[in-house]
Scaffold this motif. Structure first.
Motif, PDB file in Angstrom:
ATOM      1  N   UNK A 115      -0.188  -9.637 -14.453  1.00  0.00           N
ATOM      2  CA  UNK A 115      -0.315 -10.365 -13.178  1.00  0.00           C
ATOM      3  C   UNK A 115      -0.953  -9.250 -12.330  1.00  0.00           C
ATOM      4  N   UNK A 116      -2.143  -9.186 -12.089  1.00  0.00           N
ATOM      5  CA  UNK A 116      -2.697  -7.917 -11.460  1.00  0.00           C
ATOM      6  C   UNK A 116      -2.220  -7.619 -10.020  1.00  0.00           C
ATOM      7  N   UNK A 117      -1.820  -8.456  -9.299  1.00  0.00           N
ATOM      8  CA  UNK A 117      -1.216  -8.130  -8.019  1.00  0.00           C
ATOM      9  C   UNK A 117      -0.121  -7.550  -7.968  1.00  0.00           C
ATOM     10  N   UNK A 118       0.727  -7.982  -9.172  1.00  0.00           N
ATOM     11  CA  UNK A 118       2.085  -7.058  -9.368  1.00  0.00           C
ATOM     12  C   UNK A 118       1.715  -5.396  -9.866  1.00  0.00           C
ATOM     13  N   UNK A 119       0.738  -5.628 -10.769  1.00  0.00           N
ATOM     14  CA  UNK A 119       0.513  -4.105 -11.474  1.00  0.00           C
ATOM     15  C   UNK A 119      -0.193  -3.363 -10.316  1.00  0.00           C
ATOM     16  N   UNK A 120      -1.106  -3.904  -9.463  1.00  0.00           N
ATOM     17  CA  UNK A 120      -1.558  -2.884  -8.350  1.00  0.00           C
ATOM     18  C   UNK A 120      -0.686  -2.665  -7.334  1.00  0.00           C
ATOM     19  N   UNK A 121       0.377  -3.324  -7.049  1.00  0.00           N
ATOM     20  CA  UNK A 121       1.513  -3.041  -6.062  1.00  0.00           C
ATOM     21  C   UNK A 121       2.477  -1.732  -6.691  1.00  0.00           C
ATOM     22  N   UNK A 122       2.751  -2.201  -8.326  1.00  0.00           N
ATOM     23  CA  UNK A 122       3.563  -0.979  -8.961  1.00  0.00           C
ATOM     24  C   UNK A 122       3.058   0.216  -8.984  1.00  0.00           C
ATOM     25  N   UNK A 123       1.465   0.109  -9.354  1.00  0.00           N
ATOM     26  CA  UNK A 123       0.937   1.364  -9.312  1.00  0.00           C
ATOM     27  C   UNK A 123       0.695   2.203  -8.257  1.00  0.00           C
ATOM     28  N   UNK A 124       0.684   1.427  -6.858  1.00  0.00           N
ATOM     29  CA  UNK A 124       0.620   2.082  -5.610  1.00  0.00           C
ATOM     30  C   UNK A 124       1.859   3.000  -5.438  1.00  0.00           C
ATOM     31  N   UNK A 125       3.030   2.215  -5.563  1.00  0.00           N
ATOM     32  CA  UNK A 125       4.223   2.817  -5.422  1.00  0.00           C
ATOM     33  C   UNK A 125       4.381   4.039  -6.347  1.00  0.00           C
ATOM     34  N   UNK A 126       3.999   3.736  -7.719  1.00  0.00           N
ATOM     35  CA  UNK A 126       4.223   4.793  -8.644  1.00  0.00           C
ATOM     36  C   UNK A 126       3.445   6.068  -8.376  1.00  0.00           C
ATOM     37  N   UNK A 127       1.984   5.951  -7.915  1.00  0.00           N
ATOM     38  CA  UNK A 127       1.403   7.115  -7.192  1.00  0.00           C
ATOM     39  C   UNK A 127       2.300   7.862  -6.150  1.00  0.00           C
TER      40      UNK A 127
END
Length: 416
Positions: A115-127
Motif C-alpha cells: 500500500x504505497x500511501x502507507x509506504x510513503x508515510x512510513x518512509x517519511x517518518x523513517x527519514x
C-alpha cells in the motif's frame, strides 16, 4: 501488533551465561558492542487482515524468518528478532506503529510495506528518525522518485517496471487502445500514469479510465464502462483481491470471450492461484521472480511451502532478499548504525535467489531483471501452482528509471 521471534533470539541466555570472566567477557562481546541495544530488530509491516493479506501478510513474515535462518541466526554476535504489525492499509496507522516501534520497541528497520500511501508515510517518518526502510510491497515509483529518502530502498518492483513490461509488450503486439480500472490511491494513480506514458510512447491511446475504492467487492458498473469503451485492452491498475474481483467480474460479463483482453499490471502468484487457470488464463503480467524458473527457486519454494502451505510470490521473496541484504550490510559495516548500513546497502551488489546481479542506485532503487509472463491455460498447467509461461526477459536497466529520470533529489542526501 505482535512479536515474532526467530530461533536466534533464544540464544541470548546461553550467550549471557558464557560471559563469566572480565577479560573473556570483553572478548566475547566485542562484536555485539557494535549493535545498538544488543539486538537487531526488523519490523515487517503489512496488511495482515485486508485486501492484500494473502499477497503479503504472514507470508512475508515467513520469508523474513527464512532470511534470518539462512544468514545464520546472528549478526556481529547479536541475535536477530522479527516483529510484525498490521497497518490495515491506512497511512496514519502505519505511521503510528512505526513511531512506536522506533521510540519504544527499538526497531532498527522496517520492511515490506505494501500500500504505497502507507509506504510513503512510513518512509517519511523513517527519514526523520534516521531509520532504514526496505519496501518490497509498495509499488509507487514515487517511493524512490520524488519522495525518496537517503535511508529508503525500493526492492521488488515499481509501477514503471510493471508498465514497461506488460503495457509495452501488448502495445507493440498491436493491442493499442486501453481503458483502465484504477485503484483510487497513490499506487493506482502511479500505475495508470506510468502505463499511459508507455502506451502513448509506443503509439497507443488511452480511451478512458474509471477509479474504484480500495477493497471493492462489486466491479459490475466499472466493468460495464470498460466494456462500452471498445478498448482492445482493459488495464487493471490495482492489486490483490481488487484484481481478483475485477477479473471475475470481467469473466462474468464475457469481456474476454467478446475479444477484449485483460492486462493485470500487478498480478501476484497468489492472485493467479486464487483465480485458477480457468479464470486467469491468458492474462499478461510482469514480475521479478517465479518459483519454477530454476532449481534454486524451486528449492526455496519447497522450504517455504513446508512452513506456510503455499508457494511464495514476488513480494514474499522480495522481503526475504531485503532482510538478507540488510543483514549482509550490517556485517559489512561492522555496526547497525543507520548511516553506515545505508552506505553499504548502496554500495553492495545484490546476488541472491531473488536478484541476480542486482544493483542499488543512489535513490535507493534496486535494479534487477524483470520478466513478462502469461497465465497458462488449464490444458497447459500440470499442477496446482504451475501457472505461468515466461514470455520474455526485461533487462533491469530497461525496466527501471535512472536516478535522473526518477525525480529523486539526491543532492539533498547526506554526503558520505
Amino acid at each position: 501488533m505482535h512479536i515474532v521471534r526467530s530461533g536466534a533470539s533464544r540464544r541470548r541466555s546461553g550467550l549471557a551465561a558464557g560471559l563469566i570472566a572480565g577479560s573473556l567477557a570483553l572478548a566475547g562481546s566485542a562484536s555485539a558492542q557494535e549493535i545498538s541495544d544488543g539486538v537487531v530488530k526488523i519490523g515487517i509491516m503489512n496488511d495482515r487482515s485486508g485486501v492484500y493479506a494473502d499477497t503479503g501478510g504472514e507470508g512475508s513474515v515467513v520469508a523474513a524468518r527464512l532470511a534470518v535462518e539462512d544468514f545464520g541466526g546472528t549478526v556481529l554476535g547479536a541475535p536477530i528478532e522479527i516483529v510484525a504489525a498490521d497497518h490495515q492499509n491506512k497511512a496514519d496507522i502505519g505511521s503510528n506503529v512505526a513511531r512506536q516501534w522506533y521510540d519504544e520497541d527499538k526497531v532498527d528497520a522496517i520492511m515490506d510495506l505494501p500500500t504505497s500511501s502507507v509506504a510513503l508515510a512510513v518512509q517519511s517518518l523513517s527519514r526523520e528518525k534516521k531509520k532504514i526502510t526496505i519496501v518490497s510491497g509498495g509499488g509507487s515509483a514515487e517511493i524512490s522518485g520524488s519522495q525518496c529518502s537517503p535511508y529508503g530502498f525500493q526492492w521488488a518492483y515499481d509501477t514503471r517496471a510493471l508498465s514497461r513490461g506488460t503495457a509495452g509488450a501488448l502495445v507493440r503486439g498491436g493491442d493499442d487502445t486501453w481503458f483502465f480500472l484504477t485503484a483510487d490511491y497513490a499506487f493506482g494513480d502511479s500505475l495508470q500514469s506510468q502505463a499511459t506514458e508507455v502506451i502513448e510512447a509506443n503509439g497507443g491511446k488511452v480511451l478512458g479510465a474509471v477509479r474504484h475504492p480500495l477493497s471493492t467487492s462489486d466491479f459490475s458498473s466499472f466493468i460495464l464502462q470498460a466494456q462500452s469503451s471498445g478498448a482492445k485492452v482493459i488495464g487493471l491498475a490495482n492489486a490483490g483481491l481488487d484484481t481478483s474481483n475485477a477479473v471475475k467480474a470481467a469473466n462474468e460479463f464475457g469481456l474476454t470471450q467478446a475479444g477484449q483482453k485483460m492486462a493485470s499490471l500487478l498480478l501476484t502468484l497468489t492472485d493467479a492461484h486464487s483465480l485458477g487457470t480457468k479464470g486467469a488464463q491468458g492474462l499478461y503480467l510482469t514480475a521479478g521472480w517465479y518459483w519454477d524458473q530454476d532449481d534454486e527457486n524451486r528449492a526455496f519454494a519447497k522450504r517455504y511451502m513446508e512452513k506456510h502451505g503455499q508457494m511464495p510470490n514476488m513480494l514474499h521473496v522480495g522481503t526475504y532478499s531485503g532482510v538478507l541484504q540488510y543483514l549482509k550490510a550490517i556485517k559489512a559495516a561492522g555496526t547497525d548504525e543507520t548511516e553506515a548500513v545505508a552506505r553499504k546497502l548502496h554500495e553492495m551488489p545484490v546476488e541472491d535467489l531473488f536478484a541476480k546481479k542486482g544493483k542499488v542506485l543512489e535513490n535507493g532503487r534496486m535494479v534487477y531483471d524483470m520478466y513478462l509472463f502469461q497465465v497458462k491455460t488449464p490444458e497447459e498447467s500440470t499442477g496446482e501452482w504451475d501457472l505461468y509461461n515466461q514470455i520474455e526477459t526485461i533487462p533491469g536497466d530497461k525496466a527501471y528509471a535512472t536516478v535522473a529520470e526518477s525525480g529523486c533529489d539526491v543532492s539533498s542526501f547526506p554526503k558520505n
